[in-house]
Design an enzyme around this catalytic site. Structure first.
Site, mmCIF file in Angstrom:
data_model
loop_
_atom_site.group_PDB
_atom_site.id
_atom_site.type_symbol
_atom_site.label_atom_id
_atom_site.label_comp_id
_atom_site.label_asym_id
_atom_site.label_seq_id
_atom_site.Cartn_x
_atom_site.Cartn_y
_atom_site.Cartn_z
ATOM 1 N N LYS A 13 -0.104 -4.793 1.589
ATOM 2 C CA LYS A 13 -0.972 -5.567 0.658
ATOM 3 C C LYS A 13 -1.202 -5.058 -0.655
ATOM 4 C CE LYS A 13 -4.503 -4.859 3.753
ATOM 5 N NZ LYS A 13 -3.757 -4.020 4.633
ATOM 6 N N ARG A 88 -11.830 -9.941 6.383
ATOM 7 C CA ARG A 88 -11.168 -9.260 7.771
ATOM 8 C C ARG A 88 -11.892 -10.004 8.677
ATOM 9 N NH1 ARG A 88 -9.570 -4.686 4.675
ATOM 10 N NH2 ARG A 88 -8.822 -3.196 5.900
ATOM 11 N N ARG A 129 -4.401 9.513 1.357
ATOM 12 C CA ARG A 129 -5.814 8.957 1.082
ATOM 13 C C ARG A 129 -6.648 9.647 2.081
ATOM 14 N NH1 ARG A 129 -5.862 2.610 1.038
ATOM 15 N NH2 ARG A 129 -7.058 2.467 3.032
ATOM 16 N N ARG A 140 -8.265 2.766 12.636
ATOM 17 C CA ARG A 140 -7.958 1.467 11.612
ATOM 18 C C ARG A 140 -7.208 0.693 12.235
ATOM 19 N NH1 ARG A 140 -5.872 4.561 6.597
ATOM 20 N NH2 ARG A 140 -5.439 2.278 5.733
HETATM 21 P P1 AP5 Z 1 -0.200 -0.353 0.487
HETATM 22 O O1 AP5 Z 1 0.334 -1.459 -0.325
HETATM 23 O O2 AP5 Z 1 -1.091 0.729 0.275
HETATM 24 O O3 AP5 Z 1 -0.657 -1.056 2.061
HETATM 25 P P2 AP5 Z 1 -1.771 -1.610 2.167
HETATM 26 O O4 AP5 Z 1 -1.849 -2.890 3.284
HETATM 27 O O5 AP5 Z 1 -2.555 -1.842 0.991
HETATM 28 O O6 AP5 Z 1 -2.669 -0.642 3.241
HETATM 29 P P3 AP5 Z 1 -4.042 -0.034 2.963
HETATM 30 O O7 AP5 Z 1 -4.133 1.237 3.882
HETATM 31 O O8 AP5 Z 1 -4.561 -0.108 1.888
HETATM 32 O O9 AP5 Z 1 -4.705 -1.057 4.247
HETATM 33 P P4 AP5 Z 1 -6.251 -0.944 4.768
HETATM 34 O O10 AP5 Z 1 -6.356 -2.433 4.902
HETATM 35 O O11 AP5 Z 1 -6.597 -0.136 5.781
HETATM 36 O O12 AP5 Z 1 -7.085 -0.469 3.550
HETATM 37 P P5 AP5 Z 1 -8.180 -1.062 2.501
HETATM 38 O O13 AP5 Z 1 -8.095 -0.353 1.687
HETATM 39 O O14 AP5 Z 1 -8.113 -2.530 2.595
HETATM 40 O O15 AP5 Z 1 1.027 0.628 1.147
HETATM 41 C C1 AP5 Z 1 0.925 1.627 2.051
HETATM 42 C C2 AP5 Z 1 1.979 2.564 1.840
HETATM 43 O O16 AP5 Z 1 3.289 2.049 2.355
HETATM 44 C C3 AP5 Z 1 2.335 3.068 0.430
HETATM 45 O O17 AP5 Z 1 2.428 4.505 0.356
HETATM 46 C C4 AP5 Z 1 3.363 2.327 -0.093
HETATM 47 O O18 AP5 Z 1 4.080 2.860 -1.203
HETATM 48 C C5 AP5 Z 1 4.145 2.124 1.126
HETATM 49 N N1 AP5 Z 1 4.926 0.840 1.242
HETATM 50 C C6 AP5 Z 1 4.471 -0.463 1.013
HETATM 51 N N2 AP5 Z 1 5.326 -1.350 1.078
HETATM 52 C C7 AP5 Z 1 6.378 -0.571 1.612
HETATM 53 C C8 AP5 Z 1 7.617 -1.358 1.996
HETATM 54 N N3 AP5 Z 1 7.980 -2.577 2.152
HETATM 55 N N4 AP5 Z 1 8.512 -0.158 2.458
HETATM 56 C C9 AP5 Z 1 8.226 0.988 2.623
HETATM 57 N N5 AP5 Z 1 7.096 1.585 2.084
HETATM 58 C C10 AP5 Z 1 6.046 0.781 1.623
HETATM 59 O O19 AP5 Z 1 -9.529 -0.889 3.629
HETATM 60 C C11 AP5 Z 1 -9.898 0.508 3.555
HETATM 61 C C12 AP5 Z 1 -11.345 0.605 4.519
HETATM 62 O O20 AP5 Z 1 -12.291 0.090 3.737
HETATM 63 C C13 AP5 Z 1 -11.304 0.134 5.767
HETATM 64 O O21 AP5 Z 1 -10.798 0.677 6.887
HETATM 65 C C14 AP5 Z 1 -12.812 -0.532 6.004
HETATM 66 O O22 AP5 Z 1 -13.340 0.736 6.371
HETATM 67 C C15 AP5 Z 1 -13.033 -0.866 4.521
HETATM 68 N N6 AP5 Z 1 -12.959 -2.321 4.221
HETATM 69 C C16 AP5 Z 1 -12.309 -2.778 3.170
HETATM 70 N N7 AP5 Z 1 -12.141 -4.074 3.179
HETATM 71 C C17 AP5 Z 1 -13.043 -4.404 4.190
HETATM 72 C C18 AP5 Z 1 -13.663 -5.845 4.788
HETATM 73 N N8 AP5 Z 1 -13.105 -6.869 4.123
HETATM 74 N N9 AP5 Z 1 -14.280 -5.612 5.783
HETATM 75 C C19 AP5 Z 1 -14.794 -4.340 6.119
HETATM 76 N N10 AP5 Z 1 -14.515 -3.298 5.834
HETATM 77 C C20 AP5 Z 1 -13.709 -3.233 4.724
HETATM 78 MG MG MG Z 2 -4.577 -1.264 0.093
#
Ligand code: AP5
Ligand code: MG
Length: 185
Positions: A13, A88, A129, A140
């Site tokens: 994402k 979410r 991270r 997660r």
């Molecule tokens: P990346 O682009 O970072 O993936 P992402 O989908 O953004 O993954 P996140 O780990 O950020 O997702 P998340 O939903 O768990 O975290 P969030 O910050 O929203 O890519 C991941 C890796 O893969 C990178 O190293 C990248 O380089 C690589 N990559 C990407 N695309 C690739 C490809 N095509 N091929 C190969 N490699 C690739 O949330 C974190 C926490 O915050 C949650 O657990 C929760 O506690 C809280 N939170 C956030 N939002 C909410 C909400 N709306 N409601 C409740 N809690 C929330």
């Molecule tokens: Mg992210």
């Protein structure tokens, strides 16, 4: 143009939003990034979120919707933004709809990135991270699967859901997303 990206942890994402920001010239609203900054800065929101985040659990809806409401009211979001990792839950989706309606806006599209679980574990093991340890990633993912069906149904019913294959290189995935976004611009 207001666009939502949903998908499991590691789906790409954040990676795709960086590309979309450049091509659409709208801000990137990542609730995860805002929360991580709040934790780093020791704010009240950060304190309320830290425990859930480090356990790989969702932060309460009330905390999240407050963050989004505040960010949406900033002038750079007037013409649109990319929601990354929000909504979410169904209550979050309903709040978003209400907030956009108040501003006379609506969502243009919801993009769901679909990625195999093995690939996710592989991608996240390469990052540093705090919530990327194998145990927390598993929690997660569990949390994600438990709530996503509800969210999918919500957006399917609104005719907004677009499932995109998130496997392949970031450029290949971006091309697929552009095919959905371009006709709506
Ligand atoms: P990346 O682009 O970072 O993936 P992402 O989908 O953004 O993954 P996140 O780990 O950020 O997702 P998340 O939903 O768990 O975290 P969030 O910050 O929203 O890519 C991941 C890796 O893969 C990178 O190293 C990248 O380089 C690589 N990559 C990407 N695309 C690739 C490809 N095509 N091929 C190969 N490699 C690739 O949330 C974190 C926490 O915050 C949650 O657990 C929760 O506690 C809280 N939170 C956030 N939002 C909410 C909400 N709306 N409601 C409740 N809690 C929330
Ligand atoms: Mg992210």
């Amino acid at each position: 143009m207001f666009i939502v990206l949903i998908g499991p942890p590691g789906a790409g994402k954040g990676t795709q939003c960086k590309r979309l920001v450049e091509c659409l010239q709208i801000p990137h609203l990542s609730t995860g990034s805002i929360l991580r900054a709040a934790v780093r800065n020791g704010t009240e929101i950060g304190k309320a979120a830290a425990e859930n985040m480090s356990a790989g659990k969702l932060v309460p809806d009330g905390v999240i919707t407050e963050i989004v409401r505040l960010r949406l009211s900033e002038p750079d979001c007037e013409n649109g933004c990319l929601f990354d990792g929000f909504p979410r839950t169904e209550p979050q989706a309903e709040t978003l709809e209400t907030e956009l309606e108040k501003r006379g806006n609506k969502l243009a599209a919801v993009v769901q990135l679909v990625v195999a679980e093995e690939e996710i574990l592989d991608r996240l093991s390469g990052r540093q991270r705090a919530d990327d340890s194998p145990v927390v990633v598993r929690d997660r993912l569990k949390g994600f699967h438990a709530i996503t069906d509800q969210l999918k149904r919500f957006y399917e019913a609104e005719g907004l859901l677009n499932q995109v294959d998130g496997m392949g290189t970031p450029d290949q995935v971006f091309e697929r997303i552009q095919k959905i976004i371009d006709p709506r611009r």
